[in-house]
Design an enzyme around this catalytic site. Structure first.
Site, PDB file in Angstrom:
ATOM      1  N   ASP A 210       0.419   1.390  -5.631  1.00  0.00           N
ATOM      2  CA  ASP A 210       1.212   2.590  -5.913  1.00  0.00           C
ATOM      3  C   ASP A 210       0.282   3.802  -5.758  1.00  0.00           C
ATOM      4  O   ASP A 210       0.106   4.324  -4.663  1.00  0.00           O
ATOM      5  CB  ASP A 210       1.776   2.418  -7.327  1.00  0.00           C
ATOM      6  CG  ASP A 210       2.723   3.508  -7.743  1.00  0.00           C
ATOM      7  OD1 ASP A 210       3.246   4.209  -6.881  1.00  0.00           O
ATOM      8  OD2 ASP A 210       2.959   3.661  -8.961  1.00  0.00           O
TER       9      ASP A 210
ATOM     10  N   PHE B  18      10.995   2.912  -8.448  1.00  0.00           N
ATOM     11  CA  PHE B  18      10.417   1.907  -9.335  1.00  0.00           C
ATOM     12  C   PHE B  18      11.158   0.594  -9.113  1.00  0.00           C
ATOM     13  O   PHE B  18      12.378   0.527  -9.268  1.00  0.00           O
ATOM     14  CB  PHE B  18      10.497   2.337 -10.797  1.00  0.00           C
ATOM     15  CG  PHE B  18       9.691   1.447 -11.691  1.00  0.00           C
ATOM     16  CD1 PHE B  18       8.323   1.618 -11.798  1.00  0.00           C
ATOM     17  CD2 PHE B  18      10.295   0.409 -12.383  1.00  0.00           C
ATOM     18  CE1 PHE B  18       7.562   0.762 -12.590  1.00  0.00           C
ATOM     19  CE2 PHE B  18       9.536  -0.450 -13.179  1.00  0.00           C
ATOM     20  CZ  PHE B  18       8.172  -0.262 -13.279  1.00  0.00           C
TER      21      PHE B  18
ATOM     22  N   ARG C  18      11.073 -10.126 -14.311  1.00  0.00           N
ATOM     23  CA  ARG C  18      10.103 -10.776 -13.404  1.00  0.00           C
ATOM     24  C   ARG C  18      10.759 -11.938 -12.653  1.00  0.00           C
ATOM     25  O   ARG C  18      10.357 -12.270 -11.538  1.00  0.00           O
ATOM     26  CB  ARG C  18       8.902 -11.311 -14.197  1.00  0.00           C
ATOM     27  CG  ARG C  18       8.036 -10.226 -14.825  1.00  0.00           C
ATOM     28  CD  ARG C  18       6.711 -10.825 -15.288  1.00  0.00           C
ATOM     29  NE  ARG C  18       5.996  -9.959 -16.213  1.00  0.00           N
ATOM     30  CZ  ARG C  18       5.177  -8.970 -15.846  1.00  0.00           C
ATOM     31  NH1 ARG C  18       4.982  -8.715 -14.582  1.00  0.00           N
ATOM     32  NH2 ARG C  18       4.554  -8.239 -16.761  1.00  0.00           N
TER      33      ARG C  18
ATOM     34  N   GLU D 234      -2.167  -8.695  -4.557  1.00  0.00           N
ATOM     35  CA  GLU D 234      -1.581  -7.656  -5.408  1.00  0.00           C
ATOM     36  C   GLU D 234      -0.079  -7.562  -5.163  1.00  0.00           C
ATOM     37  O   GLU D 234       0.374  -7.658  -4.019  1.00  0.00           O
ATOM     38  CB  GLU D 234      -2.197  -6.289  -5.058  1.00  0.00           C
ATOM     39  CG  GLU D 234      -3.183  -5.751  -6.056  1.00  0.00           C
ATOM     40  CD  GLU D 234      -2.566  -5.283  -7.367  1.00  0.00           C
ATOM     41  OE1 GLU D 234      -1.525  -5.809  -7.790  1.00  0.00           O
ATOM     42  OE2 GLU D 234      -3.152  -4.380  -7.983  1.00  0.00           O
TER      43      GLU D 234
HETATM   44  P1  5GP Z   1      -1.521   1.741  -9.064  1.00  0.00           P
HETATM   45  O1  5GP Z   1      -2.779   1.660  -9.846  1.00  0.00           O
HETATM   46  O2  5GP Z   1      -1.653   1.444  -7.595  1.00  0.00           O
HETATM   47  O3  5GP Z   1      -0.787   3.039  -9.323  1.00  0.00           O
HETATM   48  O4  5GP Z   1      -0.536   0.696  -9.694  1.00  0.00           O
HETATM   49  C1  5GP Z   1      -0.605  -0.629  -9.455  1.00  0.00           C
HETATM   50  C2  5GP Z   1       0.140  -1.391 -10.520  1.00  0.00           C
HETATM   51  O5  5GP Z   1       1.168  -0.608 -11.135  1.00  0.00           O
HETATM   52  C3  5GP Z   1       0.857  -2.561  -9.895  1.00  0.00           C
HETATM   53  O6  5GP Z   1       0.036  -3.694  -9.833  1.00  0.00           O
HETATM   54  C4  5GP Z   1       2.028  -2.736 -10.836  1.00  0.00           C
HETATM   55  O7  5GP Z   1       1.662  -3.532 -11.929  1.00  0.00           O
HETATM   56  C5  5GP Z   1       2.343  -1.339 -11.320  1.00  0.00           C
HETATM   57  N1  5GP Z   1       3.425  -0.712 -10.524  1.00  0.00           N
HETATM   58  C6  5GP Z   1       3.331   0.287  -9.638  1.00  0.00           C
HETATM   59  N2  5GP Z   1       4.518   0.584  -9.096  1.00  0.00           N
HETATM   60  C7  5GP Z   1       5.398  -0.262  -9.671  1.00  0.00           C
HETATM   61  C8  5GP Z   1       6.807  -0.480  -9.499  1.00  0.00           C
HETATM   62  O8  5GP Z   1       7.527   0.167  -8.725  1.00  0.00           O
HETATM   63  N3  5GP Z   1       7.351  -1.467 -10.260  1.00  0.00           N
HETATM   64  C9  5GP Z   1       6.626  -2.216 -11.132  1.00  0.00           C
HETATM   65  N4  5GP Z   1       7.280  -3.144 -11.821  1.00  0.00           N
HETATM   66  N5  5GP Z   1       5.298  -2.048 -11.295  1.00  0.00           N
HETATM   67  C10 5GP Z   1       4.701  -1.091 -10.579  1.00  0.00           C
END
Ligand code: 5GP
Length: 172
Positions: free
Chosen positions: A95, A144, A157, A91
């Site tokens: 977050d 972020f 990316r 992963e």
């Molecule tokens: P979660 O479900 O843990 O909140 O989020 C996971 C997904 O959210 C990650 O795999 C990613 O795609 C996106 N994400 C979470 N935080 C960030 C961030 O700071 N930057 C980016 N680009 N994507 C994030």
């Protein structure tokens, strides 16, 4: 936030740790698309001496913006069964934890021998569900971030380092 050199050094360490832990076994690395593809590519080259195969799992948990919806949609499923195999999720970032929690539940229905998680980044400040991260690159503050595979509305990316997007809330 993190230079290309810092990321590369940490990825080598993670690879070495995984190679050590899975010595004498076989491994299926499951890349969670899209954000993890660069991490996955570097990580597998840092895992020495473990026979491995790769699978891709496409998920969509964010829209074009930066807010988690908590909804995880599978956009691409595994190409082959992982029954009785050792699975390691790769992963980009954990977050809220909702995505990986959902994927762990989903994976258990596929009856692998074991499932572990390798994440490059973790933002504990935004955690909404407790998830085990067996291999972690970096714990970061609640910003972020983009680069090294991570996007902001599909951009950035290709940036080779991890950078912070100022005013990411304006993305909508
Ligand atoms: P979660 O479900 O843990 O909140 O989020 C996971 C997904 O959210 C990650 O795999 C990613 O795609 C996106 N994400 C979470 N935080 C960030 C961030 O700071 N930057 C980016 N680009 N994507 C994030």
């Amino acid at each position: 936030m993190l230079s290309a050199e810092q990321v590369a050094a940490r990825v080598r360490e993670l690879g070495a740790q995984i190679a050590h832990d899975y010595h004498g076994r076989k491994l299926v690395l499951v890349c969670v698309l899209k954000g993890s593809f660069i991490f996955m590519a570097d990580l597998i080259r840092a895992i020495d001496g473990v026979p491995l195969r790769i699978e891709f799992l496409g998920v969509r948990s964010y829209g074009e913006g930066t807010q988690s919806t908590g909804v995880v949609q599978i956009t691409h499923d595994l190409g082959r069964s992982v029954e009785d195999e050792d699975v390691l999720f790769v992963e980009d970032i954990v977050d809220t934890g909702l995505t990986i929690a959902h994927l762990l539940d989903l994976m258990r229905t596929r009856r692998p021998a074991s499932v572990k998680v390798c994440a490059l980044l973790h933002k504990p400040a935004r955690r909404r569900i407790e998830v085990p991260i067996d291999y972690l690159g970096f714990t970061i503050e609640d910003k972020f971030v983009v680069g090294y595979g991570l996007d902001w509305g599909e951009r950035y990316r290709e940036v080779p380092y991890i950078a912070v997007v100022e005013h990411a809330e304006l993305a909508h």
